[in-house]
Enzyme design. Structure first.
Site, PDB file in Angstrom:
ATOM      1  CB  CYS A 116      25.939  11.665 -42.409  1.00 11.49           C
ATOM      2  SG  CYS A 116      25.789  11.718 -40.614  1.00 11.49           S
ATOM      3  CG  HIS A 135      26.708   6.808 -42.857  1.00  7.30           C
ATOM      4  ND1 HIS A 135      27.722   7.681 -43.203  1.00  7.30           N
ATOM      5  CD2 HIS A 135      26.153   7.311 -41.724  1.00  7.30           C
ATOM      6  CE1 HIS A 135      27.779   8.665 -42.300  1.00  7.30           C
ATOM      7  NE2 HIS A 135      26.834   8.463 -41.403  1.00  7.30           N
ATOM      8  CD  GLU A 192      29.182   6.181 -46.117  1.00 10.04           C
ATOM      9  OE1 GLU A 192      28.083   6.189 -46.707  1.00 10.04           O
ATOM     10  OE2 GLU A 192      29.459   6.966 -45.183  1.00 10.04           O
TER      11      GLU A 192
END
Lengths: 227, 77
Positions: free
Chosen positions: A85, A201, A203
């Site tokens: 990002c 993302h 994560e």
């Protein structure tokens, strides 16, 4: 395996990344942007967020911070650098990756789950990964990847396109392009494929009860490839 | 010495903000406007008496930070 996550003023996905890396076995260190050097690492991560309030252009101020010289040297010596990002935006501003992330085509901040197709598996990030399509999360206002025609040709010729936005069954069309990115591009590599920038993302997808597990696949696989 | 810089998107690069502003102005009744390109304006105070030198320095800044030459052009005025 050792990793380092760089924190800039305004980073806000740094701790999520720390949790994800540790969950899958990385020994992670958080590194402040004002440091001159980075501890010995197998992987450096530039996390998501709004470094320096997105002033001037997203990632532009962070790309001139003290720590970046060490990141560039690490990348140029073949070290793995992952930018997610805002991290992707910083990587384009440093010149480690070509192009730029412009404002989303329809001027909206997008925060939702999307599907991406893995376009190249001959690299440390996606080698051996079982799936071809991953469900990940995006949250950005500037994710509209743009580059010159010559740069796009280079990306295609060298198989540097890492991820493209698609439908759940892999259709890479305009309907499944959330932000107007050229060729539905969601992530790219540098020429040597040790630097990866991606808008989604991973994560945020590491828990089957909270979100999904395709991020787990990504981290487990990456760790396996580094061992 | 004050040097001014205007940074604009290159021709052909999509400018969604400019487009939104154009549509709004059209909606407000300004029907004779065809296009709007939004840009950035910088006023830089340089501690330097030699204008050519100051401008050369600002040009360097434009290339390295103020503009991203993939999508933007700069003009020093």
């Amino acid at each position: 395996m050792k990793s380092s996550v760089i924190i800039f003023p305004g980073s806000n996905c740094d701790r999520d990344m720390d949790v994800a890396l540790k969950k899958f076995g990385f020994k992670n260190t958080m590194v402040w942007h004002d440091n001159q050097s980075i501890p010995k690492s197998d992987l450096i991560v530039l996390p998501g967020g709004f470094s320096y309030g997105d002033y001037l252009r997203c990632g532009s101020i962070a790309s001139k911070s003290k720590i970046i010289k060490s990141v560039i040297d690490f990348a140029n010596s073949g070290g793995l650098v992952l930018g997610v990002c805002n991290g992707f935006q910083i990587l384009t501003e440093t010149g480690l990756l070509p192009g730029i992330l412009q404002q989303n085509k329809y001027l909206n901040f997008i925060c939702k789950n999307i599907f991406v197709k893995i376009k190249d598996k001959k690299n440390k990030y996606f080698k051996n990964i079982k799936k071809d399509i991953l469900e990940l999360h995006i949250a950005h206002n500037e994710g509209n990847f743009f580059c010159t025609e010559a740069e796009l040709k280079n990306l295609e010729d060298n198989n540097q396109i890492a991820l493209t936005y698609c439908s759940s069954n892999g259709l890479e069309d305009e309907i499944n392009n959330p932000n107007g990115a050229i060729k539905n591009i969601a992530g790219i590599f540098n020429k040597n494929k040790n630097v990866l920038g991606m808008m989604p993302h991973p994560e945020r997808m590491i828990d089957k009860f909270l979100s999904g597990e395709d991020g787990s696949l990504f981290f487990e696989n990456l760790l396996g490839n580094l061992k | 010495m004050k040097i001014k810089v205007i940074v604009t998107l290159k021709k052909g690069v999509l400018d969604p903000q400019g487009k939104a502003i154009l549509q709004t102005l059209n909606g407000m009744g300004y029907s004779n406007i065809d296009e709007i390109r939004q840009g950035k304006f910088f006023e830089i105070s340089v501690n330097e008496d030699n204008e050519a030198k100051a401008k050369a320095q600002v040009e360097d800044m434009c290339k390295k930070l103020l503009a991203n030459l993939v999508i933007e052009d700069y003009k020093i005025i």
